[in-house]
Design a protein around this motif. Structure first.
Motif, mmCIF file in Angstrom:
data_model
loop_
_atom_site.group_PDB
_atom_site.id
_atom_site.type_symbol
_atom_site.label_atom_id
_atom_site.label_comp_id
_atom_site.label_asym_id
_atom_site.label_seq_id
_atom_site.Cartn_x
_atom_site.Cartn_y
_atom_site.Cartn_z
ATOM 1 N N PHE A 1 0.775 -1.256 -0.152
ATOM 2 C CA PHE A 1 -0.038 0.006 0.105
ATOM 3 C C PHE A 1 0.930 1.370 -0.043
ATOM 4 O O PHE A 1 0.553 2.372 0.116
ATOM 5 N N GLY A 2 2.162 1.188 0.088
ATOM 6 C CA GLY A 2 2.754 2.320 -0.185
ATOM 7 C C GLY A 2 3.170 2.922 1.417
ATOM 8 O O GLY A 2 3.607 4.069 1.385
ATOM 9 N N LYS A 3 2.571 2.501 2.381
ATOM 10 C CA LYS A 3 2.755 3.131 3.879
ATOM 11 C C LYS A 3 2.565 2.031 4.889
ATOM 12 O O LYS A 3 1.885 0.842 4.614
ATOM 13 N N VAL A 4 2.645 2.273 5.935
ATOM 14 C CA VAL A 4 2.522 1.399 7.122
ATOM 15 C C VAL A 4 1.244 1.565 7.761
ATOM 16 O O VAL A 4 0.749 2.826 8.041
ATOM 17 N N LEU A 5 0.486 0.589 8.108
ATOM 18 C CA LEU A 5 -0.708 0.434 8.700
ATOM 19 C C LEU A 5 -0.616 0.158 10.056
ATOM 20 O O LEU A 5 0.441 -0.004 10.385
ATOM 21 N N ASP B 1 -3.312 9.788 4.467
ATOM 22 C CA ASP B 1 -2.883 10.135 3.298
ATOM 23 C C ASP B 1 -2.673 11.834 3.008
ATOM 24 O O ASP B 1 -3.528 12.307 3.416
ATOM 25 N N GLY B 2 -1.243 12.031 2.782
ATOM 26 C CA GLY B 2 -1.030 13.539 2.555
ATOM 27 C C GLY B 2 -0.684 14.104 3.726
ATOM 28 O O GLY B 2 -0.313 15.326 3.887
ATOM 29 N N GLU B 3 -0.786 13.589 4.965
ATOM 30 C CA GLU B 3 -0.631 14.168 6.261
ATOM 31 C C GLU B 3 1.067 14.163 6.425
ATOM 32 O O GLU B 3 1.586 13.307 6.131
ATOM 33 N N ALA B 4 1.481 15.204 6.477
ATOM 34 C CA ALA B 4 2.939 15.685 6.447
ATOM 35 C C ALA B 4 3.508 14.860 7.872
ATOM 36 O O ALA B 4 4.674 14.232 7.528
ATOM 37 N N VAL B 5 3.168 14.955 8.862
ATOM 38 C CA VAL B 5 3.684 14.443 10.190
ATOM 39 C C VAL B 5 2.609 13.504 11.024
ATOM 40 O O VAL B 5 1.469 13.931 11.044
ATOM 41 N N PRO B 6 2.812 12.193 11.384
ATOM 42 C CA PRO B 6 2.119 11.384 12.116
ATOM 43 C C PRO B 6 1.514 12.033 13.459
ATOM 44 O O PRO B 6 2.321 12.735 14.012
ATOM 45 N N LYS C 1 6.201 -2.222 18.788
ATOM 46 C CA LYS C 1 5.271 -1.241 18.542
ATOM 47 C C LYS C 1 5.667 -0.611 17.083
ATOM 48 O O LYS C 1 6.806 -0.634 16.801
ATOM 49 N N ASN C 2 4.492 -0.258 16.745
ATOM 50 C CA ASN C 2 4.523 0.694 15.343
ATOM 51 C C ASN C 2 5.701 1.635 15.188
ATOM 52 O O ASN C 2 5.624 2.300 16.190
ATOM 53 N N PRO C 3 6.432 1.626 14.250
ATOM 54 C CA PRO C 3 7.464 2.759 14.396
ATOM 55 C C PRO C 3 6.864 4.165 13.474
ATOM 56 O O PRO C 3 7.896 4.986 13.360
ATOM 57 N N VAL C 4 5.675 4.283 13.413
ATOM 58 C CA VAL C 4 5.041 5.292 12.781
ATOM 59 C C VAL C 4 4.555 6.471 13.669
ATOM 60 O O VAL C 4 5.148 7.492 13.872
ATOM 61 N N LYS D 1 7.579 3.758 21.246
ATOM 62 C CA LYS D 1 8.976 3.229 20.621
ATOM 63 C C LYS D 1 9.587 4.542 20.119
ATOM 64 O O LYS D 1 10.929 4.600 20.361
ATOM 65 N N ILE D 2 8.818 5.290 19.217
ATOM 66 C CA ILE D 2 9.544 6.375 18.763
ATOM 67 C C ILE D 2 10.326 7.409 19.641
ATOM 68 O O ILE D 2 11.463 7.634 19.499
ATOM 69 N N TYR D 3 9.919 7.764 20.787
ATOM 70 C CA TYR D 3 10.179 8.629 21.705
ATOM 71 C C TYR D 3 11.568 8.014 22.593
ATOM 72 O O TYR D 3 12.405 8.860 22.817
ATOM 73 N N ASN D 4 11.371 6.702 22.765
ATOM 74 C CA ASN D 4 12.535 6.166 23.560
ATOM 75 C C ASN D 4 13.768 5.987 22.565
ATOM 76 O O ASN D 4 14.931 6.287 23.110
#
Length: 401
Positions: free
Chosen positions: A55-59, A150-155, A307-310, A315-318
């Motif tokens: 799909f071109g992106k992580v769900l 879709d189209g969102e610059a930042v999650p 945890k998802n990396p998006v 996950k991300i902040y650690n």
């Protein structure tokens, strides 16, 4: 430059390197908790890549609830048997259908888990020594809605949570981290008797560092007690020599201290992990995102692996907080100790934390005001490039345990 809430202040304690007592632990890759971390992260990467390919992106998904139930074994010199297999249960949530397509998430998870075990625990027979089960449900509807559109610059952050990182590593931290890693990368090449379950506990009291190493030995490569004792002594010598590369302090190394040679009670295994007999495991109960357990430091209790990396802040902040800390220390002179705390707010952009709280201990003659702007600029830039953490995690460039 985005106006981010970045706070910089003096650390409310002296540098850890100056404290009288320091305790540091690392659970090796074959420890039951680390096995769960590794499988959860392997499944996470596999799902992310599958979603991107399709799909071109992580769900939306999370696989951070993997559990291990220990088996039963009868190790013996020259080779023993696994009596009851290890049981692994991969638990979590994953998107199973999207845009009219069904995604075989269970089979993807099973394949990723078995491949990880094959690469990590070579003495484990995947046909008879372990059972891998998968129970992945669908994700919560409200959390899926917070996921990147879709189209969102930042999650948008999927949780109100925080991550913690620090730098530089102390001498004791570096020794503990590298003892386990180098035992496998270097020592293990010539010593197949060394199993993957190696736990290292470091204690620095004043200027004396004690390292207690628990090293599982694989029975197929140990013909008798003399051979076992020789392997234990070889580990002790290797770690002793390794330690002097990281410190001038006195280092005392103790290996398999629970052994009782008179009673024949030794750390002998059939598979190289204590998971074969008595030791259960769970994601998030072992090493933090920097690979260590550090009670002298602030830590997050979040399970980073799986945890998802998006947009999962756990996950991300650690990962990002440790990266920020390392970047600051590498590029700003005069810092002896640094702590970074990143707090999210659910539904807010992940590049704009609720607060980025940075605490600094400076070297003698360096004032906080002298370096504050440099520190702020690095923190701001790393936050602006938070998406790099996602990409590097999916590619397996960042370790989570």
């Amino acid at each position: 430059m985005t106006e981010r809430n970045i706070r910089i202040q003096a650390l409310d304690r002296g540098a850890v390197e100056d404290q009288e007592v320091e305790i540091v632990e690392r659970k090796g890759i074959g420890h039951p908790d680390s096995i769960c971390d590794g499988i959860a992260e392997a499944v996470s990467r596999a799902l992310a890549r599958e979603y991107i390919d399709r799909f071109g992106k992580v769900l939306h998904y999370n696989t951070d609830e993997t559990q291990l139930v220990a088996g039963d074994a009868a190790p013996a010199f020259g080779g023993g048997d696994v009596i009851e297999p290890i049981y692994l249960l991969i638990v979590g949530r994953a998107t199973k259908a999207y845009d009219g397509q069904s995604i075989p998430v269970d089979s993807i998870a099973l394949s990723a888990a078995r491949e990880y075990l094959r690469e990590t625990l070579p003495n484990l027979d995947l046909e008879s020594d372990v059972i891998v089960d998968v129970k992945l449900g669908e994700g919560s509807g409200d959390l899926q809605e917070v996921f990147v559109e879709d189209g969102e610059a930042v999650p948008m952050a999927n949780d109100t949570s925080f991550g913690v990182g620090h730098a530089p590593l102390t001498e004791t931290e570096r020794i503990v981290l590298n003892t386990e890693r180098r035992l496998h990368a270097e020592f293990g090449e010539g010593h197949p008797a060394l199993g993957e379950d190696v736990k290292v506990m470091g204690k620095r009291e004043g200027d004396i560092i004690d390292l207690t190493v628990a090293a599982a030995m694989v029975d197929a490569y140990v013909p008798n007690m003399d051979a076992y004792r020789a392997e234990v002594e070889a580990v002790r010598e290797f770690v002793t020599d390794l330690a002097v590369e990281y410190t001038d302090r006195e280092v005392r190394v103790h290996v398999n201290t629970a052994d009782d040679y008179a009673e024949g009670s030794i750390y002998l295994t059939t598979t190289g992990t204590s998971a074969e007999q008595g030791d259960d495991g769970s994601v998030g109960r072992g090493n933090r995102a920097n690979g260590l357990i550090t009670p002298n430091r602030s830590m997050s209790m979040e399970a980073t692996s799986g945890k998802n990396p998006v947009n999962h802040i756990g996950k991300i902040y650690n990962l990002l907080s440790n990266q920020i800390a390392a970047d600051v220390v590498e590029n700003v002179e005069g810092i002896r100790d640094l702590r970074v705390r990143l707090l999210s707010q659910i539904g807010s952009p992940i590049d704009a934390p609720h607060v980025a709280d940075v605490h600094v201990t400076t070297a003698a003659g360096v004032g906080l005001g002298d370096i504050e702007q440099e520190v702020r600029d690095i923190v701001d830039d790393d936050l602006a490039h938070v998406a790099d953490v996602t990409e590097r995690t999916i590619q397996g460039e960042l370790t989570t345990f």
